[in-house]
Design a protein around this motif. Structure first.
Motif, PDB file in Angstrom:
ATOM      1  N   HIS A 184       6.483   5.169 -46.656  1.00  0.00           N
ATOM      2  CA  HIS A 184       6.908   5.553 -45.485  1.00  0.00           C
ATOM      3  C   HIS A 184       8.033   6.935 -45.623  1.00  0.00           C
ATOM      4  O   HIS A 184       9.575   6.822 -46.045  1.00  0.00           O
ATOM      5  N   HIS A 242       9.144   9.846 -42.156  1.00  0.00           N
ATOM      6  CA  HIS A 242       8.812  10.863 -41.034  1.00  0.00           C
ATOM      7  C   HIS A 242       9.447  12.197 -41.153  1.00  0.00           C
ATOM      8  O   HIS A 242      10.478  12.675 -41.594  1.00  0.00           O
ATOM      9  N   GLU A 282       4.204   4.612 -38.868  1.00  0.00           N
ATOM     10  CA  GLU A 282       4.952   3.537 -38.312  1.00  0.00           C
ATOM     11  C   GLU A 282       5.395   2.857 -37.436  1.00  0.00           C
ATOM     12  O   GLU A 282       5.384   3.571 -36.752  1.00  0.00           O
ATOM     13  N   HIS A 330      10.402  -2.538 -44.502  1.00  0.00           N
ATOM     14  CA  HIS A 330      11.092  -3.266 -44.890  1.00  0.00           C
ATOM     15  C   HIS A 330      12.216  -4.841 -44.935  1.00  0.00           C
ATOM     16  O   HIS A 330      12.587  -4.728 -44.575  1.00  0.00           O
ATOM     17  N   ASP A 376      11.913   6.017 -45.801  1.00  0.00           N
ATOM     18  CA  ASP A 376      12.275   6.580 -44.685  1.00  0.00           C
ATOM     19  C   ASP A 376      12.700   7.040 -44.470  1.00  0.00           C
ATOM     20  O   ASP A 376      13.609   6.882 -43.384  1.00  0.00           O
TER      21      ASP A 376
HETATM   22 ZN   LIG Z   1      10.584   4.172 -40.573  1.00  0.00          ZN
END
Ligand SMILES: [Zn+2]
Length: 347
Positions: A26, A28, A143, A220, A288
């Motif tokens: 995960h 970005h 996501e 999450h 994340d």
């Molecule tokens: Zn995310």
């Protein structure tokens, strides 16, 4: 003595492949204004610590409304009341960054398609178009977000919901093409009144059940900045993962805002570890992180979790850090490449 030499050669080959600590399911590369880390800089941030990364931008662009914030240019959704809108170019940006890498470097990434509006019946067509425009690149979608504190209410146009047939079309297409689906959906409202129906999780489980052929990662496990573990969360997650109709659902434990709850008390940590140990094939590590500038920042959440991995069985720990990632993403790569072969763009 001669026979020693092949062994030395083998040892040299093996040591050339660093023993990575973890894969990141995960991540970005870019932020809410579509800016981020150069992918080559990011490779050095991964270093010999992180082996493979599921790579995506952010589907939503924060508007800079001069009427709202004047000369202050917001870079995050919490900095202004101006709306967010879907920014499809993110997928081209990710694909082009990936294509600029060597084969060996590409092997460390699993790019994902995010630039679609989950409330639009045409979203599935966007995903198909991205695969056909950039074959050989993408392994999944996400996501993408349905219910998210502070974010969903700011999105311009129709609000995404779990009951929208547009979302069913997206997940049906993911099943057809073999794309993994990484979905963000809060487990509850940010500040529920006592006794309020937890419709988010009820609708989410119904959505999962409607799509048994789609491999889904629930980001999450539904937690957020404010959305905190609900009463008996560990028991709910245990029930989801034990349900015979939900064998296609996985969970990532990404986001430092989430890690803070899982490691908050010895009881919370024991409850989380017990569920992961009971379902060792169903959890993935993820950061994340958004557009990090150095390894320390990038691995902040890993460093938070790492001492706690000792609570896991060796099998659960190895699967959470790397094994489950490799199994799911290798399968997605194989299936999506086969779909692309069978569905070339129409001339
Ligand atoms: Zn995310």
């Amino acid at each position: 003595m001669k026979s020693v030499i092949p062994w030395l050669a083998l040892a040299a080959t093996l040591s050339a492949q660093p023993d990575y600590a973890v894969h990141d399911s995960h991540f970005h590369l870019t932020n809410y204004i579509q800016e981020g880390t150069n992918i080559r800089d990011f490779l050095s941030i991964m270093g010999n610590k992180v082996g493979r990364v599921a790579l995506f931008g952010i589907p939503l662009q924060q508007t800079w409304s001069h009427r709202n914030t004047g000369d202050f240019a917001p870079t995050y959704y919490l900095q202004t009341d101006a709306p967010l809108y879907y920014y499809s170019f993110t997928d081209a940006q990710i694909a082009m960054a990936y294509r600029g890498l060597s084969k060996e470097e590409q092997a460390r990434f699993d790019p994902m398609i995010t630039g679609f509006n989950p409330a639009d019946m045409y979203a599935a067509d966007h995903i198909r178009r991205v695969l056909q425009t950039f074959p050989g690149v993408f392994s999944g979608i996400g996501e993408f977000t349905i219910h998210k504190e502070f974010v969903s209410a700011k999105v311009a146009g129709e609000i995404a919901t779990l009951t929208n047939p547009a979302l069913d079309r997206i997940l049906d297409f993911a099943a057809e093409a073999g794309l993994l689906a990484l979905i963000h959906n809060d487990i509850d409202a940010p500040f529920p009144k006592p006794g309020q129906e937890p419709y988010q999780v009820v609708q989410l489980i119904q959505l999962f059940k409607r799509h048994p052929r789609t491999t889904i990662i629930w980001a999450h496990c539904g937690l957020g900045r404010i959305v905190h573990p609900v009463h008996h969360q560990a028991a709910i997650v245990d029930r989801v993962l034990s349900h015979p109709e939900l064998g296609h659902v996985y969970i990532d434990i990404s986001w430092d805002e989430v890690a803070k709850y899982l490691v908050a008390t010895p009881e919370a940590l024991d409850a989380a570890a017990a569920v992961i140990n009971r379902h060792p094939s169903r959890f993935l590590f993820g950061t994340d992180e958004v557009a990090p500038q150095d390894q320390e920042r990038y691995l902040k959440i890993y460093d938070m979790y790492a001492p706690r991995f000792a609570k896991l069985t060796p099998e659960a720990s190895a699967n959470l850090r790397k094994g489950n990632y490799e199994r799911l993403f290798n399968e997605a790569r194989r299936r999506v490449r086969a779909w692309e072969q069978a569905n070339p763009p129409k001339k």
